[in-house]
Write an enzyme that holds these catalytic residues in place. Structure first.
Site, PDB file in Angstrom:
ATOM      1  NE  ARG A 295       7.913  18.329  56.404  1.00  0.00           N
ATOM      2  CZ  ARG A 295       8.598  19.220  55.580  1.00  0.00           C
ATOM      3  NH1 ARG A 295       7.408  19.871  54.764  1.00  0.00           N
ATOM      4  NH2 ARG A 295       9.697  19.380  55.284  1.00  0.00           N
ATOM      5  CE1 TYR A 439      10.870  15.157  65.280  1.00  0.00           C
ATOM      6  CE2 TYR A 439      12.799  13.925  66.006  1.00  0.00           C
ATOM      7  CZ  TYR A 439      11.420  14.303  66.017  1.00  0.00           C
ATOM      8  OH  TYR A 439      10.642  13.276  67.012  1.00  0.00           O
ATOM      9  CD  GLU A 440      10.080  14.192  58.969  1.00  0.00           C
ATOM     10  OE1 GLU A 440      10.846  13.492  59.462  1.00  0.00           O
ATOM     11  OE2 GLU A 440       9.961  14.413  57.675  1.00  0.00           O
ATOM     12  N   GLY A 441      11.716  19.190  59.248  1.00  0.00           N
ATOM     13  CA  GLY A 441      11.522  20.400  58.666  1.00  0.00           C
ATOM     14  C   GLY A 441      11.112  21.554  59.755  1.00  0.00           C
TER      15      GLY A 441
END
Lengths: 597, 249
Positions: A295, A439-441
């Site tokens: 992140r 993306y990535e949360g």
């Protein structure tokens, strides 16, 4: 054609003058990272990113990736660039020296990531995803798995991927259906379909090591029943040589808004041989430990796009002649003034720059917490760093990527109509930047992670015992210095808004969870602005100290003071608006019945 | 065969240099500094000779301020085996540099000295030629090709109007042009290794060389700003202006 100049001077200023990286030289890996070596590394990193990666950015966007007979070919020039990148040893910058890496500080890894991404976002994701796989295997793999996979992943001869998402399981990974059946020999057969797999298949590396979330036959439902598997594209023989092609194939490439040069794959696993990594049913937890790093990597993507967009917008704004300055001609010998004389153009440029340089400082500060958490001998220091990292990661991921998109778009605005035309290259930065918010949360999830998980963890220890004392303590000290006082007072004001918002959350978020959900993003923004403010005072302090000592470039250092003022006058005041929105609560948001939408 | 390669720390080629307002010199106080691009080519060629088994040792030398160590480290990251810095804060002019190099040749006994044909800061293009004269060695200047044989070298020189192929005796001074090769990107592990390679620091006095400037610079100023153009109506007017205003015909 857009261009890119790696901001090496600012990187060194942040590392040594602001964050005082010299003070950490006893940490493992920091001893080798003396300022002269770091400066040489950044200079060479700048060279390869500017001269090898940047020139194939626009062409890579236009060409995209190709899929034929299960083989994915990235755009022209990518394979050669990847070869140069790994032969240069850049993939091993922060890798474990036991497995061939250089073991250098994570801060340096972030700086290199920033340059790669500004130069060529799509390219940077190929080695970027490999880092995710390295992290997972380093932290959760068995000694055997580490010995088998890490050397070639660190060298970049093999690439890595993360296979999480399925059609029905995006944010909610508890819905994953991919199955893993245990075999008598201790391996597993993995079957299912994964989507949105970045760098899922390509021909740039000899092998691709997929990290795959799947369920064991007897697994409980939901997130408690997910395990993590290593599924190599080519099976690896005990002697390390490559064996049979595993039954994992890319069946489709997604057509998407940006990052065209990175292959976004649908991956089909049909009884593919996999190896369990970590404990059964603990796969999600294993994924999460590496997610902080991933992140932070995405956070960096946010301001890297803004940085390169800013550089090109400045060049255009100094060159483009339109209208006269409101206060009278500034270039009377020319038919019109360069548009950089106009306050609104400067508002766009300075918003981007105050964000970029604040974000860079905050990103490196956050990365330094990764180094401290992993390498400090004192457990108390490690815990403080972990606590801070937990808070700062979702804040950086969401705020940097929201802002990176916004400020890239503001930079595009400086180009007028030409910004919307492809050949100028700035519209690519805006399109590419957009993915990092998702993306990535997704960013909304980052806000919930902050408010719902990170704040209450350990009874609010991270916020109360680390974050507040760090920023509050520094600002109170700075307030006593007449040169820093105006900045410190402003940041203390923002900090009060943060405290106020926290109290409101305590009082209202518990009794009605929707109040917390409705407040989360605004709370994250207040925390981001406060932290950026803190970073700006530290930059002013460092700049003033250098000016007083007669060191450094006065124009560069004086610009820091002006940018800090801009941040305090024109960006930091937003904390009040966010606080007011938080206090509006969730009632209105939830008032309309779904059918009224 | 042992090679001595001279590398100069200069203002980076991307920097737009202006003169100081008092005309005492160029204003480079905070400018980014790098290795002279011509010297990068010289180092690259030396490293290629070593990789081809024709050279056995490469010694990178620089002279000037302590900061020149960085330039030597870059040369070592590219492949030089060790470095020598002749440290001085004197203003170094080509003759002084040539004398220092001559003293280093006496100390190191190389079979060839490689250096850039000129440095991009003062553009002198003198040091190599002066060094060859001081040593009484053969010189191959402006090289775009170099083939080292037994006791001799075949060189291709970039001269006015074409290329000149010469055979010269070794030892020799070789000055290189940009077309000779394309310098490599430095590899990360080599940056780390360069830090551990030996770097000797000596003073001009240790070599018995007087580096005091022989030339005095009287004034530095920026080139005149280009004037805006005008459109002429006739060829006759153009000819008239070229003759009387520009005074070029």
């Amino acid at each position: 054609m857009p261009s890119y100049n790696a901001p090496v001077r600012d990187m060194l200023f942040v590392m040594y003058d602001v964050l005082n990286m010299d003070a950490y030289k006893d940490l493992e890996g920091f001893g080798e990272a003396t300022p002269d070596v770091v400066s040489a590394i950044l200079d060479e990193g700048a060279k390869i990113t500017q001269e090898v990666l940047q020139p194939i950015n626009l062409s890579g966007d236009e060409e995209g990736c190709h899929l034929a007979n299960g083989v994915v070919t990235p755009p022209k020039g990518f394979k050669e660039a990847y070869k140069q990148y790994i032969e240069g040893g850049w993939g091993g910058l922060t890798g474990d020296p036991e497995y061939g890496g250089q073991g250098l500080p994570y801060v340096l890894g972030v700086a290199m990531n920033e340059m790669c991404c500004s130069a060529n976002f799509g390219f940077s994701m190929y080695p970027g995803l490999t880092h995710g796989a390295i992290d997972a295997i380093e932290q959760h793999g068995s000694k055997e798995q580490q010995e088998m996979y890490l050397p070639k992943l660190i060298s970049g001869e093999w690439a890595g991927t993360m296979n999480l998402t399925e059609a029905q399981a995006g944010t909610d990974l508890g819905l994953i259906r991919t199955k893993a059946s245990p075999q008598p020999d201790g391996t597993y057969l993995v079957s299912g379909t994964k989507i949105f797999i970045s760098a899922g298949e390509h021909d740039m590396s000899e092998n691709i090591i997929h990290l795959v979330l799947a369920r064991l036959p007897d697994a409980p439902t939901g997130t408690q029943g997910i395990s993590l598997f290593i599924v190599p594209k080519f099976l690896v023989n005990p002697d390390g040589s490559l064996g049979a092609r595993n039954k994992v194939v890319c069946s489709r490439l997604e057509e998407k808004m940006g990052i065209h040069s990175n292959a976004t794959c649908v991956m089909n696993f049909e009884d593919a041989v996999g190896y369990l990594i970590g404990q059964p049913n603990k796969g999600l937890r294993a994924m999460f430990t590496m997610m902080n790093a991933a992140r932070l990597g995405v956070a960096v993507q946010g301001y890297s796009m803004s940085e390169v967009a800013y550089q090109n917008a400045v060049a255009y704004s100094k060159d483009r002649l339109q209208m006269r300055a409101l206060t009278g001609p500034k270039a009377p010998d020319k038919p019109a003034d360069p548009i950089i004389v106009h306050p609104d153009i400067r508002r766009n440029l300075l918003t981007a720059r105050a964000f970029n340089e604040g974000a860079r400082a905050m990103a490196y500060w956050t990365a330094l917490q990764v180094d401290i958490a992993r390498r400090h001998p004192d457990a108390t220091e490690r815990q403080k760093a972990e606590d801070l990292l937990g808070l700062l990661t979702p804040v950086a991921k969401a705020y940097f990527t929201d802002m990176g998109f916004l400020t890239s778009s503001m930079c595009l605005q400086c180009f007028g109509g030409h910004g919307y035309i492809r050949e100028w290259g700035v519209e690519q930065f805006v399109r590419d930047a957009r993915i990092a918010m998702i993306y990535e949360g997704a960013n909304g999830i980052q806000a919930l992670d902050l408010v719902g998980r990170k704040l209450p963890a350990n009874n609010g220890r991270a916020l109360m015992e680390v974050f507040f004392p760090e920023i509050g303590g520094f600002c109170e000290q700075a307030a006593a210095d007449p040169e820093l006082a105006p900045f410190a007072t402003a940041v203390l004001g923002a900090l009060e808004h943060l405290v106020d918002a926290g109290q409101w959350l305590m009082e209202n978020g518990m009794k009605n969870r929707d109040n917390a959900g409705a407040a989360a993003t605004d709370y994250l923004y207040i925390m981001a602005l406060t932290t950026l403010g803190y970073m700006w005072i530290r930059q002013v302090k460092a700049a003033k100290a250098k000016l007083a000592a007669g060191e450094g470039d006065p124009q560069f250092l004086n610009s820091k003071v002006i940018l800090a003022k801009f941040f305090v006058e024109r960006m930091l005041p937003d904390t009040a608006a966010h606080l007011a929105k938080i206090k509006g609560g969730a009632d209105t948001l939830m008032a309309l019945p779904a059918e009224a939408f | 065969m042992k090679l001595l390669v001279a590398v100069k720390r200069v203002v980076d080629y991307n920097v737009n240099v202006r003169s100081k307002s008092d005309g005492t010199g160029p204003d480079i106080a905070n400018a980014k500094m790098s290795m002279n691009p011509f010297d990068e080519v010289a180092i690259e060629e030396a490293v290629r000779l070593k990789e081809a088994g024709k050279a056995t040792e490469i010694v990178a030398v620089s002279m000037g301020l302590k900061a020149c160590e960085e330039t030597i480290r870059t040369a070592m990251a590219m492949g030089a085996d060790r470095g020598i810095l002749v440290e001085t804060d004197a203003q170094l002019q080509p003759l002084a540099v040539a004398k220092v190099l001559k003293a280093l040749v006496a100390k190191e006994q190389p079979q060839a000295v490689l250096l850039g044909k000129q440095a991009i800061d003062d553009d002198c293009n003198q040091t190599g030629q002066m060094l060859a004269a001081l040593l009484g060695w053969a010189q191959g200047t402006f090289l775009s090709k170099l083939e080292v044989g037994d006791g001799k070298a075949i060189v291709i020189r970039e001269v006015d109007g074409g290329l000149e192929t010469d055979e010269i005796k070794l030892p020799a001074v070789l000055t290189v042009d940009l077309r000779l090769n394309e310098p490599r990107f430095v590899k990360l592990p080599n940056i780390m290794k360069a830090k551990k390679k030996p770097l000797e620091v000596i003073k001009p006095a240790d070599l018995g060389v007087d580096v005091d400037p022989r030339l005095a610079y009287s004034n530095f100023r920026d080139p005149p700003k280009r004037q805006a153009g005008i459109k002429v109506k006739t060829v006759a007017e153009l000819v008239e202006k070229l003759k009387n205003e520009a005074k070029v015909i």
